[in-house]
Design a protein around this motif. Structure first.
Motif, PDB file in Angstrom:
ATOM      1  N   GLN A 189      40.463 -66.697 -24.997  1.00 47.43           N
ATOM      2  CA  GLN A 189      39.337 -67.856 -24.761  1.00 47.43           C
ATOM      3  C   GLN A 189      38.204 -67.963 -24.327  1.00 47.43           C
ATOM      4  O   GLN A 189      37.393 -68.977 -24.075  1.00 47.43           O
ATOM      5  N   VAL A 190      38.034 -68.374 -22.913  1.00 46.67           N
ATOM      6  CA  VAL A 190      36.963 -68.813 -21.635  1.00 46.67           C
ATOM      7  C   VAL A 190      35.955 -67.926 -21.639  1.00 46.67           C
ATOM      8  O   VAL A 190      34.855 -68.254 -21.307  1.00 46.67           O
ATOM      9  N   PHE A 191      35.915 -66.656 -21.935  1.00 45.51           N
ATOM     10  CA  PHE A 191      34.841 -65.344 -21.979  1.00 45.51           C
ATOM     11  C   PHE A 191      34.657 -65.764 -23.696  1.00 45.51           C
ATOM     12  O   PHE A 191      33.166 -66.251 -23.776  1.00 45.51           O
ATOM     13  N   ASP A 192      35.519 -66.415 -24.656  1.00 47.61           N
ATOM     14  CA  ASP A 192      34.642 -66.678 -25.577  1.00 47.61           C
ATOM     15  C   ASP A 192      33.909 -67.333 -25.788  1.00 47.61           C
ATOM     16  O   ASP A 192      32.585 -68.543 -26.533  1.00 47.61           O
ATOM     17  N   LEU A 193      34.354 -68.891 -25.499  1.00 49.44           N
ATOM     18  CA  LEU A 193      33.468 -70.024 -24.763  1.00 49.44           C
ATOM     19  C   LEU A 193      32.185 -69.618 -24.217  1.00 49.44           C
ATOM     20  O   LEU A 193      31.212 -70.117 -24.777  1.00 49.44           O
ATOM     21  N   PHE A 194      32.338 -68.819 -23.499  1.00 48.41           N
ATOM     22  CA  PHE A 194      30.623 -68.329 -22.237  1.00 48.41           C
ATOM     23  C   PHE A 194      30.062 -67.332 -22.876  1.00 48.41           C
ATOM     24  O   PHE A 194      28.574 -67.952 -22.698  1.00 48.41           O
ATOM     25  N   LEU A 195      30.164 -66.931 -23.973  1.00 48.73           N
ATOM     26  CA  LEU A 195      30.165 -66.079 -24.707  1.00 48.73           C
ATOM     27  C   LEU A 195      28.441 -67.293 -25.805  1.00 48.73           C
ATOM     28  O   LEU A 195      27.876 -67.399 -25.979  1.00 48.73           O
ATOM     29  N   SER A 196      29.342 -68.855 -26.333  1.00 53.23           N
ATOM     30  CA  SER A 196      28.127 -69.536 -27.063  1.00 53.23           C
ATOM     31  C   SER A 196      27.747 -70.115 -25.766  1.00 53.23           C
ATOM     32  O   SER A 196      25.804 -70.895 -26.028  1.00 53.23           O
ATOM     33  N   ILE A 197      28.265 -70.438 -24.911  1.00 52.77           N
ATOM     34  CA  ILE A 197      27.561 -71.481 -23.982  1.00 52.77           C
ATOM     35  C   ILE A 197      26.333 -70.458 -22.936  1.00 52.77           C
ATOM     36  O   ILE A 197      25.325 -71.400 -23.227  1.00 52.77           O
ATOM     37  N   GLY A 198      26.764 -69.744 -22.615  1.00 51.03           N
ATOM     38  CA  GLY A 198      25.274 -68.448 -22.256  1.00 51.03           C
ATOM     39  C   GLY A 198      25.786 -67.474 -21.114  1.00 51.03           C
ATOM     40  O   GLY A 198      25.821 -68.269 -19.942  1.00 51.03           O
ATOM     41  N   TYR A 199      25.593 -66.501 -20.993  1.00 48.77           N
ATOM     42  CA  TYR A 199      25.427 -65.902 -19.354  1.00 48.77           C
ATOM     43  C   TYR A 199      24.881 -65.752 -19.267  1.00 48.77           C
ATOM     44  O   TYR A 199      24.007 -64.931 -19.849  1.00 48.77           O
ATOM     45  N   ASP A 200      24.505 -65.646 -18.109  1.00 48.70           N
ATOM     46  CA  ASP A 200      23.082 -64.709 -17.604  1.00 48.70           C
ATOM     47  C   ASP A 200      23.078 -63.466 -16.927  1.00 48.70           C
ATOM     48  O   ASP A 200      22.233 -62.969 -16.567  1.00 48.70           O
ATOM     49  N   ALA A 201      24.977 -63.488 -16.396  1.00 47.92           N
ATOM     50  CA  ALA A 201      25.095 -62.753 -16.216  1.00 47.92           C
ATOM     51  C   ALA A 201      27.089 -61.675 -16.443  1.00 47.92           C
ATOM     52  O   ALA A 201      27.601 -63.233 -16.395  1.00 47.92           O
ATOM     53  N   PHE A 202      27.010 -60.957 -16.745  1.00 45.31           N
ATOM     54  CA  PHE A 202      28.039 -60.166 -17.057  1.00 45.31           C
ATOM     55  C   PHE A 202      28.389 -59.051 -16.124  1.00 45.31           C
ATOM     56  O   PHE A 202      28.060 -57.859 -16.560  1.00 45.31           O
ATOM     57  N   HIS A 203      29.495 -59.319 -15.599  1.00 44.60           N
ATOM     58  CA  HIS A 203      29.525 -58.028 -14.494  1.00 44.60           C
ATOM     59  C   HIS A 203      31.103 -56.799 -15.464  1.00 44.60           C
ATOM     60  O   HIS A 203      31.719 -57.481 -15.279  1.00 44.60           O
ATOM     61  N   LEU A 204      30.903 -56.042 -16.045  1.00 47.52           N
ATOM     62  CA  LEU A 204      31.801 -55.199 -16.823  1.00 47.52           C
ATOM     63  C   LEU A 204      32.372 -54.280 -16.467  1.00 47.52           C
ATOM     64  O   LEU A 204      31.673 -53.431 -16.187  1.00 47.52           O
ATOM     65  N   THR A 205      33.567 -54.512 -15.693  1.00 42.10           N
ATOM     66  CA  THR A 205      34.075 -53.057 -14.823  1.00 42.10           C
ATOM     67  C   THR A 205      35.348 -52.529 -15.900  1.00 42.10           C
ATOM     68  O   THR A 205      35.905 -53.167 -16.699  1.00 42.10           O
ATOM     69  N   ARG A 206      35.239 -51.175 -15.989  1.00 45.28           N
ATOM     70  CA  ARG A 206      35.957 -50.244 -16.874  1.00 45.28           C
ATOM     71  C   ARG A 206      36.429 -49.087 -16.152  1.00 45.28           C
ATOM     72  O   ARG A 206      36.813 -48.767 -15.446  1.00 45.28           O
ATOM     73  N   ALA A 207      37.315 -49.409 -16.570  1.00 45.61           N
ATOM     74  CA  ALA A 207      38.988 -48.395 -15.756  1.00 45.61           C
ATOM     75  C   ALA A 207      39.183 -47.203 -16.566  1.00 45.61           C
ATOM     76  O   ALA A 207      39.687 -47.236 -18.308  1.00 45.61           O
TER      77      ALA A 207
END
Ligand code: NAP
Length: 187
Positions: free
Chosen positions: A113-131
């Protein structure tokens, strides 16, 4: 509005999940190299924004400043363990003006829910790690919009973020990291 830079952090499975069906982080999403990277990033941040469950599940031995999302907050309230915020009652602009009057980097480690909320607020960067090579059956996706073949990358791209080069954090797996930034941040 203070000058802030918002950075999201998630480690996901091939099917874009951050947690299993019961809401817990499965072993396949725990990795020492990713944890070390994340901790080093938190050291660069002025505040960590996280959901109540993540706050309760993760002790804070370094006493980093936290902003905890919860409907139990009357709006924005300072408690012994951090600032408690309900975004339905106090806007992000007002909350961050109080929490970081001087501005600084904001780390957002979720959950969904927090990730969703900040999609609207706007990320300057998103560090996406994939296993890579992992699958979490019926798990919780990083963004609620991740359904079927709609990946985390597709959602970040829709929001105007652009991926940097993929780095290998751990050859076992492998565990890979791509930092997505606003195109302004990539210039
Ligand atoms: N793989 C990863 O990178 C990653 C990242 C993050 C989390 N996780 C894992 O995912 C699990 C926790 O994530 P989660 O999504 O279940 O929970 P969470 O986000 O940590 O906490 C959810 C709680 O946060 C509060 N909250 C969130 N958004 C809110 C909003 N817009 N307004 C008001 N309150 C809000 C609510 O608290 P109240 O009930 O008090 O209202 C909600 O019940 C843990 O196992 C964690 O380790 C993994």
């Amino acid at each position: 509005m203070p000058q802030v830079e918002i950075h999201g952090y998630a480690i996901v499975s091939d099917n874009d999940c951050i947690a299993d069906a019961s809401g817990h982080t499965p072993e396949v999403l725990r990795n020492e190299a990713d944890w070390a990277y994340f901790q080093a990033e938190l050291n660069k941040s002025a505040v960590t924004v996280l959901g109540r469950l993540g706050h309760e599940a993760n002790p804070n031995p370094k006493g980093r400043l936290r902003l905890i999302l919860s409907s139990s907050s009357p709006g924005l309230e300072r408690r012994a363990d951090g600032w408690w915020w309900d975004p339905g009652k106090v806007s992000w602009e007002d909350a961050i003006r109080t929490v970081l009057p001087e501005g600084g980097r904001v780390a957002v480690p979720g959950g969904r829910q927090v990730f969703d909320l900040f999609l609207s607020i706007g990320y300057d960067a998103f560090h996406l790690t994939r296993a890579e090579g992992t699958h979490v059956p019926d798990g919780i996706p990083v963004f609620s919009g991740c359904q079927g073949s709609r990946s985390a990358e597709a959602i970040l791209a829709e929001r105007g973020l652009v991926s940097g080069e993929t780095q290998v954090l751990d050859p076992r797996g492998p565990i890979t990291l791509a930092i997505w930034r606003t195109s302004a941040g990539n210039r």
